[in-house]
Design a protein around this motif. Structure first.
Motif, PDB file in Angstrom:
ATOM      1  N   PHE A 265       0.726  -1.245   0.074  1.00  0.00           N
ATOM      2  CA  PHE A 265       0.044  -0.168  -0.215  1.00  0.00           C
ATOM      3  C   PHE A 265       0.798   1.432   0.118  1.00  0.00           C
ATOM      4  O   PHE A 265       0.666   1.974  -0.873  1.00  0.00           O
ATOM      5  N   ILE A 266       1.838   1.386   0.955  1.00  0.00           N
ATOM      6  CA  ILE A 266       2.572   2.475   0.953  1.00  0.00           C
ATOM      7  C   ILE A 266       3.521   2.535  -0.342  1.00  0.00           C
ATOM      8  O   ILE A 266       3.555   3.680  -0.738  1.00  0.00           O
ATOM      9  N   ASP A 267       3.983   1.502  -0.524  1.00  0.00           N
ATOM     10  CA  ASP A 267       4.800   1.715  -2.103  1.00  0.00           C
ATOM     11  C   ASP A 267       3.888   2.179  -3.135  1.00  0.00           C
ATOM     12  O   ASP A 267       4.497   2.897  -3.956  1.00  0.00           O
ATOM     13  N   ASP A 268       2.714   1.788  -3.265  1.00  0.00           N
ATOM     14  CA  ASP A 268       1.836   2.194  -4.488  1.00  0.00           C
ATOM     15  C   ASP A 268       1.536   3.624  -4.052  1.00  0.00           C
ATOM     16  O   ASP A 268       1.526   4.678  -5.140  1.00  0.00           O
ATOM     17  N   VAL A 269       1.279   3.951  -2.839  1.00  0.00           N
ATOM     18  CA  VAL A 269       0.967   5.558  -2.648  1.00  0.00           C
ATOM     19  C   VAL A 269       2.249   6.539  -3.095  1.00  0.00           C
ATOM     20  O   VAL A 269       2.105   7.561  -3.527  1.00  0.00           O
ATOM     21  N   VAL A 270       3.485   5.985  -2.518  1.00  0.00           N
ATOM     22  CA  VAL A 270       4.648   6.545  -2.962  1.00  0.00           C
ATOM     23  C   VAL A 270       4.633   6.911  -4.638  1.00  0.00           C
ATOM     24  O   VAL A 270       5.137   8.007  -4.986  1.00  0.00           O
ATOM     25  N   ALA A 271       4.671   5.525  -5.146  1.00  0.00           N
ATOM     26  CA  ALA A 271       4.705   5.797  -6.607  1.00  0.00           C
ATOM     27  C   ALA A 271       3.861   6.746  -7.426  1.00  0.00           C
ATOM     28  O   ALA A 271       3.996   7.330  -8.135  1.00  0.00           O
ATOM     29  N   THR A 272       2.530   6.565  -6.893  1.00  0.00           N
ATOM     30  CA  THR A 272       1.649   7.596  -7.353  1.00  0.00           C
ATOM     31  C   THR A 272       1.843   8.885  -7.308  1.00  0.00           C
ATOM     32  O   THR A 272       1.833   9.827  -8.070  1.00  0.00           O
ATOM     33  N   ALA A 273       2.295   9.327  -5.907  1.00  0.00           N
ATOM     34  CA  ALA A 273       2.868  10.913  -5.594  1.00  0.00           C
ATOM     35  C   ALA A 273       3.753  11.316  -6.314  1.00  0.00           C
ATOM     36  O   ALA A 273       3.604  12.233  -6.829  1.00  0.00           O
ATOM     37  N   ASP A 274       4.890  10.398  -6.697  1.00  0.00           N
ATOM     38  CA  ASP A 274       5.916  10.682  -7.297  1.00  0.00           C
ATOM     39  C   ASP A 274       5.687  10.770  -8.809  1.00  0.00           C
ATOM     40  O   ASP A 274       6.212  11.360  -9.397  1.00  0.00           O
ATOM     41  N   ALA A 275       4.617   9.980  -9.276  1.00  0.00           N
ATOM     42  CA  ALA A 275       4.346  10.000 -10.579  1.00  0.00           C
ATOM     43  C   ALA A 275       3.587  11.469 -11.225  1.00  0.00           C
ATOM     44  O   ALA A 275       3.836  12.251 -12.091  1.00  0.00           O
ATOM     45  N   VAL A 276       2.762  11.946  -9.907  1.00  0.00           N
ATOM     46  CA  VAL A 276       1.995  13.183 -10.217  1.00  0.00           C
ATOM     47  C   VAL A 276       3.281  14.334 -10.159  1.00  0.00           C
ATOM     48  O   VAL A 276       2.970  15.367 -10.924  1.00  0.00           O
ATOM     49  N   ALA A 278       6.405  14.098 -11.195  1.00  0.00           N
ATOM     50  CA  ALA A 278       6.799  14.342 -12.479  1.00  0.00           C
ATOM     51  C   ALA A 278       6.060  14.744 -13.477  1.00  0.00           C
ATOM     52  O   ALA A 278       6.413  15.676 -14.234  1.00  0.00           O
ATOM     53  N   ALA A 279       4.897  14.229 -13.383  1.00  0.00           N
ATOM     54  CA  ALA A 279       3.984  14.756 -14.665  1.00  0.00           C
ATOM     55  C   ALA A 279       3.787  16.456 -14.402  1.00  0.00           C
ATOM     56  O   ALA A 279       3.418  17.189 -15.347  1.00  0.00           O
ATOM     57  N   ARG A 280       3.596  16.637 -13.132  1.00  0.00           N
ATOM     58  CA  ARG A 280       3.486  18.166 -12.928  1.00  0.00           C
ATOM     59  C   ARG A 280       4.676  19.002 -13.060  1.00  0.00           C
ATOM     60  O   ARG A 280       4.725  20.137 -12.735  1.00  0.00           O
ATOM     61  N   LYS A 281       5.875  18.358 -12.986  1.00  0.00           N
ATOM     62  CA  LYS A 281       7.341  18.829 -13.176  1.00  0.00           C
ATOM     63  C   LYS A 281       7.471  19.658 -11.744  1.00  0.00           C
ATOM     64  O   LYS A 281       7.852  20.983 -11.961  1.00  0.00           O
ATOM     65  N   LEU A 282       7.081  19.194 -10.814  1.00  0.00           N
ATOM     66  CA  LEU A 282       7.417  19.801  -9.538  1.00  0.00           C
ATOM     67  C   LEU A 282       8.570  19.258  -8.676  1.00  0.00           C
ATOM     68  O   LEU A 282       8.958  18.014  -9.133  1.00  0.00           O
ATOM     69  N   THR A 283       8.873  19.937  -7.787  1.00  0.00           N
ATOM     70  CA  THR A 283      10.173  19.398  -7.046  1.00  0.00           C
ATOM     71  C   THR A 283       9.958  18.626  -5.527  1.00  0.00           C
ATOM     72  O   THR A 283      10.431  17.732  -5.159  1.00  0.00           O
ATOM     73  N   LYS A 284       8.890  19.333  -4.826  1.00  0.00           N
ATOM     74  CA  LYS A 284       8.825  18.831  -3.667  1.00  0.00           C
ATOM     75  C   LYS A 284       8.246  17.371  -3.702  1.00  0.00           C
ATOM     76  O   LYS A 284       7.734  17.051  -4.702  1.00  0.00           O
ATOM     77  N   ARG A 285       8.483  16.832  -2.549  1.00  0.00           N
ATOM     78  CA  ARG A 285       7.790  15.436  -2.137  1.00  0.00           C
ATOM     79  C   ARG A 285       6.672  15.315  -1.256  1.00  0.00           C
ATOM     80  O   ARG A 285       6.567  16.036  -0.396  1.00  0.00           O
ATOM     81  N   ILE A 286       5.775  14.719  -1.546  1.00  0.00           N
ATOM     82  CA  ILE A 286       4.480  14.477  -0.905  1.00  0.00           C
ATOM     83  C   ILE A 286       4.890  12.983   0.096  1.00  0.00           C
ATOM     84  O   ILE A 286       5.260  12.182  -0.338  1.00  0.00           O
ATOM     85  N   HIS A 287       4.592  13.232   1.408  1.00  0.00           N
ATOM     86  CA  HIS A 287       4.862  12.292   2.322  1.00  0.00           C
ATOM     87  C   HIS A 287       3.384  11.687   2.716  1.00  0.00           C
ATOM     88  O   HIS A 287       2.357  12.256   2.530  1.00  0.00           O
ATOM     89  N   ILE A 288       3.634  10.538   3.357  1.00  0.00           N
ATOM     90  CA  ILE A 288       2.235   9.958   3.839  1.00  0.00           C
ATOM     91  C   ILE A 288       2.041  10.108   5.344  1.00  0.00           C
ATOM     92  O   ILE A 288       3.028   9.948   6.209  1.00  0.00           O
ATOM     93  N   SER A 289       0.647  10.480   5.389  1.00  0.00           N
ATOM     94  CA  SER A 289       0.169  10.474   6.832  1.00  0.00           C
ATOM     95  C   SER A 289      -0.523   9.040   7.117  1.00  0.00           C
ATOM     96  O   SER A 289      -1.494   9.245   6.763  1.00  0.00           O
ATOM     97  N   PHE A 290      -0.084   8.217   7.576  1.00  0.00           N
ATOM     98  CA  PHE A 290      -0.847   6.710   7.834  1.00  0.00           C
ATOM     99  C   PHE A 290      -1.666   7.217   8.980  1.00  0.00           C
ATOM    100  O   PHE A 290      -1.439   6.478  10.023  1.00  0.00           O
ATOM    101  N   ASP A 291      -2.841   7.834   8.810  1.00  0.00           N
ATOM    102  CA  ASP A 291      -3.368   8.373  10.076  1.00  0.00           C
ATOM    103  C   ASP A 291      -4.592   7.514  10.614  1.00  0.00           C
ATOM    104  O   ASP A 291      -5.346   7.972  11.498  1.00  0.00           O
TER     105      ASP A 291
END
Ligand code: AHR
Length: 502
Positions: A265-276, A278-291
Motif C-alpha cells: 500500500f505504502i509503495d503504491d501511494v509513494v509511486a503515485t505521488a511521485d508520478a504526479v 514528475a507529470a506536474r514537473k514539481l520538485t517537492k515530495r509528498i509524504h504519507i500520513s498513515f493516520d
C-alpha cells in the motif's frame, strides 16, 4: 526449528526515526472521549474531568500526536458546538455513529488534554457537510493570537494563548461512500486544494494532509490519489492512508502477514505521488500520513452502530484483542518504521476504548490490551535512525499473499548512545526460529534487554482482571558473542532486542 539471519550496519540508514510515527487518534465515537478521556465522576478525574489514570497510560504508551475529532464523525461536525460555556452547548445527532453528541468536550478541552498528556494535537476539518469558510473559522479560532472575532472568543473562553496546531487533515475518508458528503476525486481534490490554499493565507507554516484512500482495496485506490494530488499537490504536504486488518475465515497465517499489504500500500501511494510530481514537473515530495491503522474486527458485533436509538457514548468498536492481534500490531509498526523515508506520521486508531490499546470502565478500572505492549516498547526504544536490514528468512505459502516470509524485522540505531534495537516477528504458526544478527559493524555490544510477546494460545486475551499475564517477558535466549547476536523466537511472536555498547 527455523533459521534466519539479519545483517545490520550503521552506514545503511533509511531516515531518522520520526516521532510522529507513534501518533494515535481520538474520535467522538463510542466511549473514546466520554468515559474514556473524560469522566468527571472518576476518582482520578482532574478539575477538567480528565482521567489521570488514562493520561498516565497514554504517556506510558509513548503516544506523540493525537488526531481529532474524527474519523467519520468529523464529516458532520459543527466545531462551534463544542466551544463556550458547557451548559449552553447543543446536543446534536451524530449521523456517522447513530449517537447523540453532547458537545461537553470540544476543541479547547481537547487541546488542554493534549497539553496534560504531552502530545501534539492534530486537527481534522469537516469537508463533508462544510467547506473552506468553516475551516478558516476553526483555524482562526485555534491559531490566531488575538484581535479577531474568533481568536478573541477563544481568549474569552479561557485560552489566552493560541493553540498553535500545526497539522491539519483536510476532511476524512472522502473516497468512502459511507462518508457524509462523500465526493468524487475531482470534487474532493478541488475542495482540498482551495481549503489548503486559504488556510495557508492565515498560516503558511501549517502541515496539511489531503485524504488518500480509506484502504488499498477501495475500487478507486490509486486513481483517487492521482487525481486528488494532481489538483492539490502544491498546497498540501501529506496524503493520508488508512488500513485495518483482521483475521478472516480462520486464516491466521494470512492475518499474521498483514504488514505485507501495508508495505505494498505504502509503495503504491509513494509511486503515485511521485508520478504526479514528475507529470506536474514539481520538485517537492509528498509524504504519507498513515493516520488510521490497526487491527479492527470490522463487521463484527461490537462495531454495529445503534439502530433504533441515539445514545450518548454507547460501547462501540470495543474489540478485545488477542496475542496474534498484538503480533500484527507490532509487525505493522515494523512496516511503518521501515518506510520512514516517506511515512512521516501515523496514527494508531484509536487510543481509548474504541479499537484501542487502553480500555476503561466508566468510573472504574483501566486496563491494557495485548496490543498496548508492542506499541509502547517500539515507541520507547526505536530511537535515532531507522536502519536498512538485510533479512534472510524461510517462507511459507499463505492464501492471501502466496510465498510469505516467516520473519519480518526492522532495526534502529541511536548514534548518540550507540544503542541498537531490533524489532522482529515470527509469523510461523508452529515453529521456533533462531535469528542470528550480524552486528560486527557496531563494535562491541551486549544485550541490554530482550522481550518477547507470545503465548501457546495465540487467541489468549488480556482482561480487566488480569492485563499483565500476556505482557512481553524476558527472552533469556538472547546472546551476543563477538559481533554476532542470536535469539530464539517462538511461533506467533513479537520480540524486541536492545543492544548497548559493552
Ligand atoms: O476508526 C474508526 C473509523 O474508521 C473512522 O471513523 C473512519 O475514518 C474509519 O473508517
Amino acid at each position: 526449528m527455523l533459521n534466519a539471519s539479519l545483517s545490520l550496519s550503521p552506514a545503511f540508514v533509511v531516515s531518522p526515526v520520526r516521532p510522529r510515527t507513534f501518533g494515535s487518534f481520538v474520535e467522538h465515537l463510542g466511549r473514546c472521549v466520554y468515559t474514556g478521556l473524560h469522566d468527571p465522576g472518576h476518582p482520578t478525574a482532574d478539575e477538567d474531568g480528565f482521567r489521570q489514570d488514562v493520561i498516565e497510560a497514554v504517556r506510558e504508551l509513548g503516544v506523540t500526536t493525537v488526531r481529532y475529532p474524527g474519523g467519520n464523525f468529523v464529516s458532520g461536525y459543527r466545531w462551534e458546538d463544542g466551544i463556550g460555556p458547557v451548559e449552553q452547548r447543543p446536543a446534536r445527532l451524530d449521523l456517522a455513529w447513530h449517537s447523540t453528541e453532547p458537545n461537553t468536550v470540544g476543541v479547547d478541552e481537547f487541546v488542554r488534554w493534549c497539553r496534560k498528556a504531552d502530545v501534539e494535537p492534530m486537527m481534522a476539518v469537516n469537508l463533508g457537510t462544510r467547506g473552506v469558510q468553516e475551516s478558516l473559522d476553526i483555524l482562526e479560532y485555534c491559531n490566531v493570537p488575538s484581535g479577531t472575532a474568533w481568536s478573541d472568543l477563544r481568549r474569552e473562553h479561557g485560552s489566552e494563548q493560541p493553540h498553535g496546531i500545526r497539522m491539519w487533515c483536510l476532511g476524512n475518508e472522502m473516497d468512502g461512500p459511507w462518508q457524509i458528503g462523500h465526493k468524487t476525486a475531482e470534487e474532493y481534490g478541488r475542495l482540498a486544494a482551495e481549503t489548503a490554499r486559504a488556510m495557508r493565507m492565515i498560516d503558511p507554516d501549517l502541515e496539511l494532509v489531503a485524504c488518500g484512500s480509506s484502504g488499498s482495496a477501495m475500487p478507486t485506490f490509486g486513481e483517487w490519489e492521482r487525481v486528488v494530488l494532481t489538483e492539490s499537490y502544491e498546497h498540501v504536504d501529506y496524503i493520508s492512508a488508512h488500513a485495518y486488518y483482521h483475521e478472516e475465515d480462520g486464516d491466521l497465517a494470512s492475518f499474521l502477514a498483514s504488514a505485507m499489504n501495508m508495505d505494498a500500500f505504502i509503495d503504491d501511494v509513494v509511486a503515485t505521488a511521485d508520478a504526479v510530481r514528475a507529470a506536474r514537473k514539481l520538485t517537492k515530495r509528498i509524504h504519507i500520513s498513515f493516520d488510521e491503522w490497526n487491527v479492527w474486527y470490522i463487521g463484527a458485533a461490537p462495531s454495529e452502530a445503534p439502530k433504533d436509538s441515539w445514545p450518548v457514548a454507547p460501547a462501540l468498536l470495543e474489540d478485545h484483542y488477542n496475542v496474534a492481534d498484538a503480533v500484527v500490531v507490532g509487525n505493522l509498526l515494523i512496516s511503518l518504521l521501515r518506510h520512514s523515508d516517506r511515512v512521516h506520521a501515523a496514527s494508531l486508531a484509536q487510543l481509548v476504548n474504541v479499537i484501542a490499546p487502553i480500555m476503561t470502565e466508566p468510573g472504574g478500572r483501566l486496563w491494557r490490551q495485548t496490543t498496548f505492549h508492542p506499541f509502547a516498547l517500539t515507541a520507547r526504544h526505536a530511537v535515532g535512525e531507522v536502519l536498512e536490514v538485510k533479512l534472510s528468512t524461510p517462507s511459507h505459502e499463505t492464501a492471501k499473499f502466496g510465498d510469505t516470509p516467516l520473519l519480518d524485522a526492522v532495526a534502529t540505531h541511536d548514534p548518540d548512545s550507540g544503542d541498537v534495537a531490533v524489532f522482529v516477528v515470527n509469523r510461523s504458526l508452529t515453529d521456533d526460529a533462531t535469528l542470528d544478527v550480524d552486528l560486527r559493524a557496531f563494535g562491541d555490544l551486549r544485550v541490554a534487554e530482550a522481550l518477547t510477546l507470545a503465548n501457546p494460545d495465540p487467541y489468549a486475551r488480556a482482561t480487566v482482571d488480569d492485563d499483565t499475564a500476556l505482557a512481553p517477558t524476558a527472552n533469556a535466549t538472547a546472546t551476543v558473542d563477538g559481533g554476532a547476536a542470536s535469539v530464539v523466537l517462538p511461533p506467533v511472536s513479537w520480540t524486541m532486542v536492545r543492544l548497548t555498547p559493552a
